[in-house]
Scaffold this motif. Structure first.
Motif, PDB file in Angstrom:
ATOM      1  N   UNK A 182       0.824  -1.208   0.000  1.00 41.57           N
ATOM      2  CA  UNK A 182       0.000   0.000   0.000  1.00 41.57           C
ATOM      3  C   UNK A 182       0.866   1.269   0.000  1.00 41.57           C
TER       4      UNK A 182
ATOM      5  N   UNK B  12       1.876   5.071  -2.294  1.00 35.63           N
ATOM      6  CA  UNK B  12       1.535   6.033  -3.342  1.00 35.63           C
ATOM      7  C   UNK B  12       2.743   6.944  -3.490  1.00 35.63           C
TER       8      UNK B  12
ATOM      9  N   UNK C 212       5.534   7.003  -0.636  1.00 32.23           N
ATOM     10  CA  UNK C 212       5.226   7.025   0.795  1.00 32.23           C
ATOM     11  C   UNK C 212       4.347   5.850   1.181  1.00 32.23           C
TER      12      UNK C 212
ATOM     13  N   UNK D 191       1.284   4.136   2.918  1.00 31.83           N
ATOM     14  CA  UNK D 191      -0.076   4.506   3.320  1.00 31.83           C
ATOM     15  C   UNK D 191      -0.541   3.680   4.512  1.00 31.83           C
TER      16      UNK D 191
ATOM     17  N   UNK E 161     -10.129   0.421   2.707  1.00 33.05           N
ATOM     18  CA  UNK E 161      -9.379  -0.715   2.180  1.00 33.05           C
ATOM     19  C   UNK E 161     -10.202  -1.968   1.975  1.00 33.05           C
TER      20      UNK E 161
ATOM     21  N   UNK F 188      -6.704  13.670   6.532  1.00 33.66           N
ATOM     22  CA  UNK F 188      -5.758  12.640   6.098  1.00 33.66           C
ATOM     23  C   UNK F 188      -4.993  13.086   4.853  1.00 33.66           C
TER      24      UNK F 188
ATOM     25  N   UNK G   6      -1.623  12.265   2.783  1.00 35.13           N
ATOM     26  CA  UNK G   6      -1.978  11.145   1.896  1.00 35.13           C
ATOM     27  C   UNK G   6      -2.396  11.675   0.524  1.00 35.13           C
TER      28      UNK G   6
ATOM     29  N   UNK H 107      -2.573  10.681  -2.466  1.00 34.07           N
ATOM     30  CA  UNK H 107      -3.378   9.937  -3.440  1.00 34.07           C
ATOM     31  C   UNK H 107      -4.883  10.188  -3.253  1.00 34.07           C
TER      32      UNK H 107
END
Lengths: 441, 220
Positions: free
Chosen positions: A48, A50, A63, A65, B8, B86, B92, B94
Motif C-alpha cells: 500500500x 503512493x 510514501x 499509506x 481498504x 488525512x 496522503x 493519493x
C-alpha cells in the motif's frame, strides 16, 4: 531528559524529536527498495504505497499509506535509533508492592511466565475469562525489572491499556509505567516498564527484553500482519515473548494439545466457581422482528426480578431498531457501539448499576466487568459471533466472587458450529478445573 | 481487484462495465455515501447552502471584487473532515484522486483561460511535502500556471473568523495573466478570505476575472 532516555529503544522520524544527539545515533532509510519494490521499514507494508513530487527532496517520493497515521514516512525519510549506553536503571525497579495471593492455577502460570522471562523464551498463558491473568504477570515482571530488563505489555485496544495502567502503577510504584496509545500524554516518557497499544510498537526497535502480548487473539492483531511484524521488531533478538488470551485460535489450541507450543492453561476462575455454561434457545428470524417474543419475555421477567443484563447484537442497525421496544419495559435501557459518543459514560453508568439492561455490539465482548449480570446474544448464529467471541462474551457473567453465577442465553435462528464449539470449550474448561482441583463443588 | 482508498475494502464494479471503459471507483459505496454533495438553494457567490438562492450576508459584506464566484462540491461533514485531514495534514496525496472527475467536470463548466493553485508559504510546503491545491489539480490531469507566490504567514486554519476576515495580504504576483480569466482550485472554502486575497494578487498579475472551485464548503 537525557538523549538516552528519550531515544533508547525507539526508532523515530525527524518530526518526532527536537534535537538530534551528536553521537550514538544510527540511521537507515525509512523505505527500503528491493529491486524497485518498496517495503516500509517501520510497518513492513509492501503493497500500500503512493507517490508524488516531494517539496522536501525535489524527487518523486514514494510514501507508505499503511502507517501514515503514525506520521508520514516517505522514501526521503530517515529512521533514527539510539546505539549509545542505555538509560540508568533504578535499583528498586523490580520491587513488587502486592499483597494478594495467587490461586493454584495462577501460581503455576506465574512461575512458568517467570521461567520463560528468565530464559528469553516464548510462553502462552491460556486463562479463562476471570482467571486473573494480570496477576500472573507480576512476579515475572518484577524479576525482569530487578535484572535490569525492559518490559512491555502490548494490548490491541487503548481502553485495555488504560485499564491495565493504574493496576501496574500500584504494584510497581518505583517504576511507574509509560502508558502509550494514540494521543497519550506519556509519549516521550521513558520507563523500563511500558504499556502500549500494539500500534505504538511501530515506533520501537529491538527495545524490549520481555514483550507481553495481551488478548493476542483479538482484532486487529490477528488480522494485521504488520502489527505482528511490529511485535517482532520491538523485541530484542534475544527476548521473552509472553502471550495472554482466554480464547486462542484453533491453530494454537491444537498446537497446545499436541505439546508443540509451550503454554499454561488456567481452566478456572480465581474464585473457584465453575464458568456458567451458555444455553441455546431458538428465537426465529430476529432480523425481521428485531426483538423476538421469547427474548422480550425473558428480558421482562429478568428486569422485574431486578436482574441486570448485557445483551449482544451483531449489527448496530438491528440493535437501534430493537432499543425502543426494550425501552417499553424500562426507559433506562440503553445501547452502545464503537462509535457511540457516549460510550465511556454508558459503560460507566452500567458499572454503577444505573442501567438495568445494556444492549451492545461485540465491543464489550472482552475486557469489561459488570458484577452480577446475565448475558444474552440475539442472533448468535451471525458470523460476527465466532467461537472465541462467544466464549469471551459468556465470560462476562459470574466474574465477581460475590456473584459467581449467571445465566447466558444464545438466542438463535439456527445453531452454528461456533455456538456448539464455544459451549464445548466452556464445558471442557470446567471439567479440567474440577479434575485439577481448581473448582469447589 | 481495487481497494477503497479509505477503508481498504474492495470497491465493486459490475463485471460487464469495464468492457465499456468504466474504471473501478476509488471509494467503496459505503465510504462514498458518507460524502454529501451541496445541492438545493445556495449563495450565488460562494455556494453556501441557504433557504433560498441569492447572495449571503457574508458575500454582501465583502463588496466589489475581481472575484466572481466560488463553487463548492461537498458539505464539510465528519467524513469530509477526516478525508481532508488525512489528505492535507497526514499527507496522503493519493486521496486527491477521489475528486479527480468532479474537479475536471467543474473546471470544464467554469470555462476559464488559466488554472492557478493556491501557493503555500515555503516552510509549510516543506513541512507538508506537497501543496494540496496543486495535488487536486494534478490528480484531475489538469495543468496549472504559477501566477502568484506567497510569503511566510501564520496558518489560516488556526485563526479565528475575525482574524481571517481581516488577514493581511501574503500573496504577490509573479506571472502574467493579462486579460485572462483565472480559475483557482483549493480544498476548503471557509470565510472566503483566502480566495479574495488570491484574487487580489491575480488581479495585480492582470487577470480579468477570478473564479474558484473547492472540494468542501465549511462554515455556517
Amino acid at each position: 531528559m537525557t538523549h538516552a532516555s528519550f531515544f533508547a529503544g525507539r526508532e523515530l522520524i525527524d518530526e518526532e524529536f527536537k534535537t538530534l544527539p551528536d553521537e550514538h545515533i544510527a540511521t537507515r532509510p525509512a523505505i527500503h527498495f528491493d529491486g524497485g519494490q518498496p517495503r516500509c521499514n517501520r510497518c513492513n507494508n509492501t503493497t500500500n504505497f503512493a507517490s508524488h513530487p516531494c517539496a522536501r527532496c525535489g524527487n518523486i517520493c514514494t510514501y507508505c499509506r499503511n502507517c501514515i497515521e503514525m506520521g508520514k514516512i516517505s522514501s526521503c525519510t530517515t529512521l533514527y535509533t539510539w546505539i549509545g549506553p542505555p538509560p540508568e536503571h533504578h535499583e528498586n525497579a523490580g520491587t513488587l508492592h502486592w499483597t494478594g495471593t495467587l490461586s493454584a492455577g495462577q501460581k503455576t502460570a506465574s512461575s512458568n511466565v517467570e521461567r520463560a522471562i528468565c530464559h528469553s523464551s516464548e510462553h502462552l498463558v491460556w486463562a479463562v475469562a476471570g482467571a486473573g491473568k494480570t496477576e500472573v504477570l507480576f512476579q515475572g515482571i518484577a524479576s525482569a525489572l530487578f535484572a535490569g530488563k525492559r518490559v512491555c505489555i502490548a494490548a490491541p485496544r487503548s481502553d485495555v491499556v488504560r485499564e491495565l495502567a493504574p493496576r501496574l502503577t500500584t504494584v510497581f510504584p518505583d517504576t511507574p509505567p509509560a502508558v502509550l496509545y494514540g494521543g497519550s500524554p506519556d509519549r516521550n516518557t521513558y520507563s523500563p516498564l511500558v504499556i502500549a497499544t500494539t500500534h505504538q510498537l511501530y515506533r520501537f526497535y529491538h527495545a524490549f527484553d520481555v514483550l507481553i502480548v495481551d488478548e493476542v487473539d483479538a482484532y486487529p492483531y490477528t488480522f494485521d500482519r504488520s502489527l505482528q511484524f511490529a511485535v517482532q521488531k520491538a523485541r530484542k533478538p534475544e527476548s521473552a515473548l509472553i502471550y495472554l488470551t482466554a480464547t486462542p485460535h484453533a491453530e494454537w489450541q491444537s498446537e497446545v494439545k499436541k505439546g508443540k507450543r509451550e503454554a499454561t492453561l488456567i481452566p478456572a476462575r480465581y474464585h473457584r466457581h465453575p464458568l456458567p455454561v451458555p444455553k441455546t434457545e431458538w428465537c426465529g428470524n430476529w432480523k425481521k422482528t428485531n426483538v423476538p417474543k421469547n427474548v422480550l419475555l425473558w428480558v421482562k421477567t429478568k428486569v422485574e426480578e431486578g436482574q441486570r443484563l448485557l445483551i449482544f447484537y451483531s449489527h448496530i442497525d438491528t440493535m437501534e431498531k430493537a432499543l425502543p421496544l426494550f425501552k417499553e419495559i424500562d426507559l433506562r435501557i440503553e445501547s452502545v457501539h464503537a462509535a457511540d459518543p457516549l460510550r465511556k459514560e454508558k459503560v460507566a453508568a452500567m458499572r454503577r448499576q444505573e442501567i438495568p439492561v445494556l444492549l451492545s455490539t461485540t465491543i464489550l465482548e472482552r475486557g469489561v466487568t459488570f458484577p452480577g449480570i446475565d448475558v444474552a446474544v440475539i442472533g448468535a448464529e451471525d458470523a460476527v459471533f465466532t467461537e472465541s467471541a462467544l466464549v469471551q462474551l459468556a465470560g462476562r457473567a459470574g466474574r465477581s466472587a460475590d456473584y459467581p453465577t449467571g445465566e447466558i442465553l444464545f438466542f438463535h435462528y439456527g445453531k452454528t458450529d461456533a455456538m456448539m464449539k464455544a459451549i464445548r470449550q466452556i464445558n471442557e474448561m470446567n471439567r479440567l478445573g474440577i479434575e485439577r482441583g481448581l473448582i469447589d463443588r | 481487484m481495487k481497494l477503497c482508498l479509505l477503508c481498504e475494502n474492495e470497491t465493486e464494479i459490475e463485471s460487464w462495465l469495464p468492457f465499456f471503459g468504466a474504471k473501478a471507483p476509488r471509494l467503496c459505496p459505503k465510504c462514498l455515501e458518507k460524502l454529501v454533495k451541496i445541492t438545493g438553494p445556495s449563495c450565488r457567490l460562494c455556494s453556501r447552502p441557504m433557504e433560498e438562492s441569492g447572495i449571503c450576508s457574508d458575500c454582501e459584506g465583502w463588496g466589489e471584487s475581481v472575484f466572481v464566484s466560488n463553487q463548492s462540491l461537498y458539505v464539510y461533514n465528519e467524513a469530509m473532515q477526516s478525508i481532508i485531514a488525512r489528505f492535507k495534514y497526514r499527507g496522503d496525496y493519493v486521496l486527491a484522486s477521489i475528486f479527480a472527475d468532479d474537479v475536471r467536470r467543474m473546471t470544464l463548466a467554469a470555462a476559464c483561460d488559466l488554472i492557478c493553485a493556491v501557493p503555500l508559504p515555503p516552510t509549510r510546503l516543506a513541512e507538508r511535502r506537497f501543496n494540496q491545491s496543486e495535488a487536486l489539480i494534478e490528480a484531475a490531469g489538469l495543468a496549472h500556471v504559477s501566477l502568484i507566490s506567497r510569503s511566510e504567514s501564520d496558518k489560516q486554519s488556526k485563526k479565528s473568523r475575525m482574524e481571517r476576515v481581516n488577514a493581511t495580504q501574503t500573496f504577490y504576483p509573479i506571472g502574467d495573466a493579462a486579460g485572462k480569466s483565472v480559475l483557482v482550485i483549493d480544498d476548503i472554502y471557509t470565510t472566503g478570505a483566502t480566495i479574495r486575497l488570491v484574487a487580489k494578487a491575480l488581479m495585480e498579475a492582470g487577470a480579468s476575472s477570478v473564479k474558484s472551485i473547492t472540494i468542501a464548503r465549511s462554515g455556517s
